[in-house]
Design an enzyme around this catalytic site. Structure first.
Site, short mmCIF file in Angstrom:
data_model
loop_
_atom_site.label_atom_id
_atom_site.label_comp_id
_atom_site.label_asym_id
_atom_site.label_seq_id
_atom_site.Cartn_x
_atom_site.Cartn_y
_atom_site.Cartn_z
N ASP A 84 0.84 -1.18 0.00
CA ASP A 84 0.00 0.00 0.00
C ASP A 84 0.89 1.24 0.00
O ASP A 84 1.46 1.61 1.02
CB ASP A 84 -0.90 -0.01 1.24
CG ASP A 84 -1.84 1.18 1.30
OD1 ASP A 84 -1.77 2.06 0.41
OD2 ASP A 84 -2.65 1.25 2.25
N ASN B 113 6.07 3.02 -11.59
CA ASN B 113 4.91 3.24 -12.43
C ASN B 113 3.65 3.57 -11.63
O ASN B 113 2.74 4.20 -12.15
CB ASN B 113 4.67 1.98 -13.28
CG ASN B 113 3.48 2.12 -14.20
OD1 ASN B 113 3.42 3.04 -14.98
ND2 ASN B 113 2.54 1.21 -14.07
N TYR C 118 -2.12 16.69 -8.86
CA TYR C 118 -1.46 15.64 -9.64
C TYR C 118 -0.27 16.18 -10.42
O TYR C 118 0.82 15.61 -10.41
CB TYR C 118 -2.49 15.01 -10.58
CG TYR C 118 -1.92 13.96 -11.50
CD1 TYR C 118 -1.67 12.67 -11.05
CD2 TYR C 118 -1.67 14.25 -12.84
CE1 TYR C 118 -1.16 11.70 -11.89
CE2 TYR C 118 -1.15 13.29 -13.70
CZ TYR C 118 -0.91 12.01 -13.22
OH TYR C 118 -0.39 11.06 -14.07
N LYS D 140 3.83 15.14 -10.36
CA LYS D 140 4.57 14.67 -11.52
C LYS D 140 5.77 15.55 -11.84
O LYS D 140 6.74 15.09 -12.45
CB LYS D 140 3.63 14.53 -12.72
CG LYS D 140 2.63 13.38 -12.55
CD LYS D 140 3.34 12.07 -12.24
CE LYS D 140 2.42 10.90 -12.00
NZ LYS D 140 3.14 9.64 -11.75
N VAL E 33 -3.32 7.51 -22.14
CA VAL E 33 -3.65 6.22 -22.75
C VAL E 33 -4.85 5.58 -22.06
O VAL E 33 -5.14 5.87 -20.90
CB VAL E 33 -2.43 5.26 -22.71
CG1 VAL E 33 -1.32 5.80 -23.59
CG2 VAL E 33 -1.93 5.04 -21.30
N THR F 144 -6.24 3.43 -19.96
CA THR F 144 -6.06 2.54 -18.81
C THR F 144 -7.17 2.84 -17.81
O THR F 144 -8.01 3.69 -18.04
CB THR F 144 -4.69 2.79 -18.15
OG1 THR F 144 -4.67 4.16 -17.68
CG2 THR F 144 -3.55 2.58 -19.13
#
Length: 198
Positions: A10, A36, A95, A99, A126, A128
């Site tokens: 976690d 990732n 976010y 990054k 993409v 996902t």
């Protein structure tokens, strides 16, 4: 399944992330580690724990491989380091900020570890679970760059930000060495773990 290993942790829980590092070390060493995991939504605290502090901790605690790859995002370009918030309650961290943190980490480590290939990747938007079924980019291209950086003998650069196997323009704040050092210090202070010397 023969030949496959799954280790679950976690990343929103700092102690669980440290325990995950121990489990990874028990199975290594590895040729490449690809950082990732990440989340797109949540409050600043959860985003920082998963997207910023977890990859920092795993980098600091897992035996260093010859190649390190970090997943950033095109949304980092509008991100800000927000180190004061990162050192505090993380309120207001989004976010894109996390990054940018990943790119700061990549650049700082490439400088610190000259014998290791350390790079960041923008996989694109993409389809996902995170990107959604309507995402416009190609799923295969979303992972090909990581695979290339992990395995190809021509992938010898370090400290780069890639999109579809090519260096891409990025937020120039990531090249600020003072900001990189301050970012590492904040991560060390918050987590209690220091990035090792090579």
């Amino acid at each position: 399944m023969a030949g496959k290993l799954y280790i679950i942790g976690d990343l929103s829980d700092r102690e669980a992330t440290k325990a995950l590092a121990d489990k990874i070390n028990a199975q290594g060493p590895f040729d490449t580690i690809i950082h990732n995991a990440g989340i797109y939504q949540g409050d600043g605290k959860r985003l920082a724990e998963v997207n910023t502090f977890a990859p920092y901790l795993l980098t600091a605690l897992v035996k260093l491989p010859p190649r390190l790859i970090y997943l950033s995002s095109g949304l980092h370009s509008n991100g800000q380091a927000k180190l004061e918030q990162l050192a505090g309650d993380c309120k207001g961290i989004g976010y894109g900020d996390t990054k940018l943190h990943i790119l700061l980490l990549t650049k700082a480590l490439a400088k610190r570890y000259p014998s290791i290939k350390v790079n960041a990747v923008n996989p694109g938007w993409v389809p996902t679970k995170m990107g959604g079924a309507g995402a416009p980019d190609d799923l295969q291209k979303g992972y090909e760059t990581q695979l290339w950086l992990a395995t190809h003998p021509d992938a010898t650069a370090s400290g780069q930000y890639y999109f579809h196997q090519h260096p891409q323009a990025y937020n120039q704040a990531a090249d600020d060495e003072q900001l990189q050092d301050e970012f590492l210090k904040v991560c060390e202070r918050v987590t209690g773990v220091k990035i090792r010397e090579q």
